[in-house]
Design an enzyme around this catalytic site. Structure first.
Site, mmCIF file in Angstrom:
data_model
loop_
_atom_site.group_PDB
_atom_site.id
_atom_site.type_symbol
_atom_site.label_atom_id
_atom_site.label_comp_id
_atom_site.label_asym_id
_atom_site.label_seq_id
_atom_site.Cartn_x
_atom_site.Cartn_y
_atom_site.Cartn_z
ATOM 1 N N SER A 71 0.787 -1.236 0.000
ATOM 2 C CA SER A 71 0.000 0.000 0.000
ATOM 3 C C SER A 71 0.817 1.283 0.000
ATOM 4 O O SER A 71 0.259 2.366 -0.150
ATOM 5 C CB SER A 71 -0.940 0.031 1.202
ATOM 6 O OG SER A 71 -2.126 -0.620 0.853
ATOM 7 N N TYR A 196 -3.292 -2.096 -10.470
ATOM 8 C CA TYR A 196 -3.228 -1.958 -9.008
ATOM 9 C C TYR A 196 -2.338 -3.044 -8.406
ATOM 10 O O TYR A 196 -1.468 -2.761 -7.570
ATOM 11 C CB TYR A 196 -4.659 -2.020 -8.450
ATOM 12 C CG TYR A 196 -4.727 -2.121 -6.948
ATOM 13 C CD1 TYR A 196 -4.691 -0.977 -6.151
ATOM 14 C CD2 TYR A 196 -4.816 -3.366 -6.311
ATOM 15 C CE1 TYR A 196 -4.733 -1.082 -4.762
ATOM 16 C CE2 TYR A 196 -4.859 -3.468 -4.939
ATOM 17 C CZ TYR A 196 -4.820 -2.324 -4.167
ATOM 18 O OH TYR A 196 -4.855 -2.426 -2.801
HETATM 19 N N1 GLU Z 1 -2.144 -5.358 -2.218
HETATM 20 C C1 GLU Z 1 -2.783 -5.272 -0.945
HETATM 21 C C2 GLU Z 1 -4.267 -5.416 -1.109
HETATM 22 O O1 GLU Z 1 -4.800 -5.015 -2.111
HETATM 23 C C3 GLU Z 1 -2.407 -3.952 -0.338
HETATM 24 C C4 GLU Z 1 -2.881 -3.834 1.061
HETATM 25 C C5 GLU Z 1 -1.987 -3.031 1.939
HETATM 26 O O2 GLU Z 1 -0.765 -2.953 1.818
HETATM 27 O O3 GLU Z 1 -2.574 -2.443 2.830
HETATM 28 O O4 GLU Z 1 -4.941 -5.930 -0.259
#
Ligand code: GLU
Length: 311
Positions: A71, A196
């Protein structure tokens, strides 16, 4: 301590002893396992790097080991989107703390498909949707930005992690479709999810991230002397980090650490002391909110020791 004097020379002697203290929490948290490729990371790692506004970098521990930024990528996609859309970005993306888990669907339904802020998953997906509308190659362009900010041409996406995220991304897909149902998502969901997941799967080290976030401490000017954002855009990103950067533990982080920050489930946390330094701390084990336990502890004792909470 007078803040006018703050530079890496004063922080350097603290890194090893404070790291030793923070490392005591290793064993009490849990490495993220909802993305299978992430759970293979050795949980006893710990690194920290600090970059002051003169560009001096100090580090300790596993500070040059690349890890999954997860994130923390949301910070950089937000920067890209603000550069393109400026104020209009906020027409259907909020700026309020969510008080809910980072991947909660409940609030998105009650808020009619408008994500509370750009740092929860729904908000970041909406930001990626806006970027998809305007960028020719979102994955490549984010990597290019990060390589420039960190002055490291070797930053890349871990494709195995990206694939693993895509295969286990049903909640993210559900959020994107829900936003689409509320007419707050322009592009094909699968395409945006792919960008994403690739963004989250980028790997950078603490040194890379401390350097790459320096512009947030330096009124929008990066390590190369280039203006990334103007001053008012920069302070607004810092304000969002301060209120929303640590998910539903953002209040606790402001209380304990007192710096704007952004975490990721890879175990990294970046934090900014405006006009002084940027810092990245990494240790893979997470607390119940999805934030690194040892990294949070390190930042808390560092800011306590130096008395540098911004509040
Ligand atoms: N790739 C993770 C998701 O989409 C990121 C979540 C995070 O780092 O908070 O759940």
């Amino acid at each position: 301590m007078s803040l006018a004097q703050l530079n890496v020379d004063q922080i350097k002697p603290l890194l090893a002893p404070l790291a030793e203290q923070a490392r005591k929490l290793i064993g009490q948290g849990k490495v993220a396992d909802y993305i299978p490729a992430l759970k293979q990371v050795a949980s006893n790692q710990f690194g920290v790097a600090v970059c002051d506004i003169n560009g001096n970098v100090i580090s300790f521990g596993d500070a040059t080991t690349p890890f999954s930024i997860q994130s923390i990528s949301k910070l950089f996609t937000l920067v890209q989107a603000i550069k393109i859309y400026d104020e209009t970005l906020w027409e259907k993306i909020g700026k309020e703390p969510s008080g809910q888990r980072f991947n909660s669907l409940v609030q998105l339904e009650t808020d009619h498909g408008i994500p509370r802020n750009p740092f929860i998953n729904a908000g970041a997906l909406a930001v990626c949707d806006r970027l998809e509308s305007r960028l020719s190659a979102p994955n490549y362009q984010l990597i290019e930005l990060l390589q420039k900010l960190a002055k490291n041409p070797f930053i890349k996406t871990n494709l195995k992690v990206a694939r693993s995220e895509l295969e286990h991304g049903s909640r993210n897909a559900a959020m994107a479709y829900l936003m689409k149902a509320f007419d707050n998502f322009a592009n094909p969901v699968e395409k945006v999810l792919e960008s994403y997941c690739h963004h989250c799967a980028i790997e950078m080290s603490c040194v890379d991230l401390a350097k790459a976030t320096l512009f947030l401490a330096n009124s929008g000017v990066d390590l190369n002397g280039d203006k990334i954002l103007d001053r008012s855009q920069t302070v607004r990103i810092n304000a969002l980090m301060a209120t929303c950067g640590l998910y539903d533990a953002s209040g606790e982080f402001a209380f304990q650490v007192g710096l704007p920050g952004k975490s990721g489930v890879g175990g990294g946390i970046v934090a900014i002391h405006p006009k002084h330094f940027s810092i990245c701390v990494w240790s893979p084990e997470l607390d119940e909110f999805g934030n690194s336990k040892a990294a949070t502890e390190f930042l808390k004792i560092l800011t306590d020791e130096l008395k540098i909470s911004i509040y």
